[in-house]
Design an enzyme around this catalytic site. Structure first.
Site, mmCIF file in Angstrom:
data_model
loop_
_atom_site.group_PDB
_atom_site.id
_atom_site.type_symbol
_atom_site.label_atom_id
_atom_site.label_comp_id
_atom_site.label_asym_id
_atom_site.label_seq_id
_atom_site.Cartn_x
_atom_site.Cartn_y
_atom_site.Cartn_z
ATOM 1 N N ASP A 1 -16.844 -30.688 -83.558
ATOM 2 C CA ASP A 1 -17.674 -30.614 -84.762
ATOM 3 C C ASP A 1 -18.196 -29.216 -85.045
ATOM 4 O O ASP A 1 -18.353 -28.826 -86.203
ATOM 5 C CB ASP A 1 -18.837 -31.598 -84.664
ATOM 6 C CG ASP A 1 -18.400 -33.036 -84.894
ATOM 7 O OD1 ASP A 1 -17.305 -33.228 -85.457
ATOM 8 O OD2 ASP A 1 -19.140 -33.958 -84.513
ATOM 9 N N SER B 1 -23.556 -41.667 -76.862
ATOM 10 C CA SER B 1 -23.909 -41.110 -78.174
ATOM 11 C C SER B 1 -23.094 -41.806 -79.262
ATOM 12 O O SER B 1 -21.960 -42.237 -79.030
ATOM 13 C CB SER B 1 -23.658 -39.600 -78.207
ATOM 14 O OG SER B 1 -22.275 -39.325 -78.151
#
Length: 435
Positions: free
Chosen positions: A144, A200
């Site tokens: 990301d 997560s």
């Protein structure tokens, strides 16, 4: 729709924030409301930045009002909340559907497609507010960070990116979760207590991903309570939903439920409806190990309900309407497109070129696919199209049509010539080796 509020309207600097550094200008932070970006918001203020928080509504389940209040309370100068769900579907998901985009044969690119959409909004706010910096909470080991920053630099070459998880003064101070929690408590940052989900999660309209924590051991099976977008196929309904999906230029334009007659035609409504139907039947779950762009393998679990239905439906109507050789070339383009999207190059010239090529290939991809959604699977039931290349008479075993079977003899002879020669010469080499 963009909503904005500044600190003068509500909120005050976080308690216990200590002595601030020399002013460094304004930074727009991609803010989620979670522990990491909340701590980063306060830390950026400690470093001397005026922080503007940007929350992109990209279809995730989030209390945006609570996140806005939280950011202001922690000292954000302004908070912008932007609903970009429709743009996400029409400008990012639809091109991926046209491409049949699939990374490493399994991943439908839900996160990779969302990042350039979010980053575009982030840069837009920075330009509007005259901010010199943008910041994000992506880790230094993941994809990301690359996706966010390549988009930012492509759209605003002079922007400066602050990436705390790559800065030694940040990651050495916060080597683990415990240090972040301690910092949060010290600075009055609300700490979520979720011991039941030690992994997560990242959600958007297209999918939800799960990684890290107990999932880092690829041998560990996903706990039963992990999945949130899809039901367990074993306990899903015993009656399938039969859908008809209409395509124009490779894009879904209408979905009809054959059972109750429900129809949806706007891009966002259509996609949300397919998410609901697929989720109800447990469609779209995968558990994979993939190759990150930064050079390591990672384990990810994904739920992509609507995306899975559309992948199968589009694949079918495309095969029905597209010339064989064009499709063969387009498949190669799709592989490259998927790799570029995964690696963060959405706004690169080569990716823009591929989107144009793939879009051109979709002009004749028109028609309706009928399918069944049942017990974790998508079953194609039939298809029809005014642009079909299927000739029922030509292919029929009962009608000769405009085809001469005797011609196949020469076709086979020509194609067998290469094989005969190859094996004849191989036999000679084998005989010489045996002598």
């Amino acid at each position: 729709m963009l909503q904005a509020q500044d600190q003068s309207a509500e909120g005050s600097p976080a308690l216990g924030s200590g002595v601030m550094a020399q002013p460094k200008g304004t930074v727009v932070l991609a803010y989620s409301g979670g522990l990491d970006t909340s701590c980063i918001l306060v830390w950026l203020k400690e470093q001397g930045y005026d922080v503007i928080a940007y929350l992109a509504n990209i279809g995730q389940k989030e209390d945006f009002e609570a996140a806005r209040k939280k950011a202001l309370a922690l000292g954000a100068k302004k908070v912008f909340i932007e609903d970009i769900s429709r743009e996400f579907v029409e400008e990012f998901i639809w091109p991926a559907v046209q491409a049949n985009a699939l990374y490493e044969d399994r991943y439908l690119l839900g996160t990779a497609l969302a990042r350039p959409c979010i980053a575009r909004g982030l840069v837009g706010i920075a330009q509007r507010e005259g901010a010199q910096h943008v910041a994000h909470g992506a880790t230094g080991k993941g994809n990301d960070q690359v996706r966010f920053e390549l988009t930012c630099y492509a759209l605003c070459p002079n922007i400066k990116v602050v990436a705390p998880w790559r800065m030694p003064e940040f990651y050495q101070r916060f080597p683990g979760r415990r240090e972040l929690m301690d910092y949060a408590k010290t600075h009055g940052i609300p700490v979520p207590v979720t011991p039941q989900t030690p992994w997560s999660m990242d959600e958007n309209l297209m999918h939800i991903s799960y990684e890290a924590g107990i999932l880092e051991n690829p041998k560990n099976q996903a706990p039963p309570g992990l999945y949130t977008k899809t039901r367990d196929p074993a306990t899903s309904p015993d009656t399938p939903d039969v859908l008809e999906i209409e395509f124009e230029q490779g894009v879904p334009v209408k979905v009809t439920n054959a059972g109750d007659g429900a129809t949806h035609s706007s891009a966002l409504e259509l996609f949300v409806y397919l998410n609901d139907i697929a989720g109800k039947h447990g469609v779209g779950r995968i558990d994979i190990v993939e190759n990150r762009f930064v050079g390591m393998k990672s384990r990810g679990i994904y739920e992509t309900p609507a995306g899975t239905i559309l992948y199968h439906a589009h694949l079918d109507i495309e095969a029905f309407t597209m010339d064989r050789e064009v499709r063969r070339i387009k498949q190669g383009l799709s592989l490259k497109f998927s790799e570029l999207v995964y690696n963060g190059f959405w706004h690169s010239p080569e990716c823009e070129f591929l989107r144009q090529c793939i879009g051109r290939s979709q002009e004749a991809v028109v028609g309706t696919v009928r399918l069944s959604v049942f017990k974790g699977q998508v079953y194609i039931l039939g298809r029809e199209s005014p642009r079909s290349l299927y000739n029922e008479e030509l292919v029929s075993m009962n009608v000769q049509g405009d085809y001469e079977p005797a011609d196949a003899t020469g076709f086979i002879n020509i194609n067998s010539l290469r094989l005969k020669e190859y094996h004849r010469l191989q036999s000679k080499v084998t005989v010489k080796q045996d002598e």
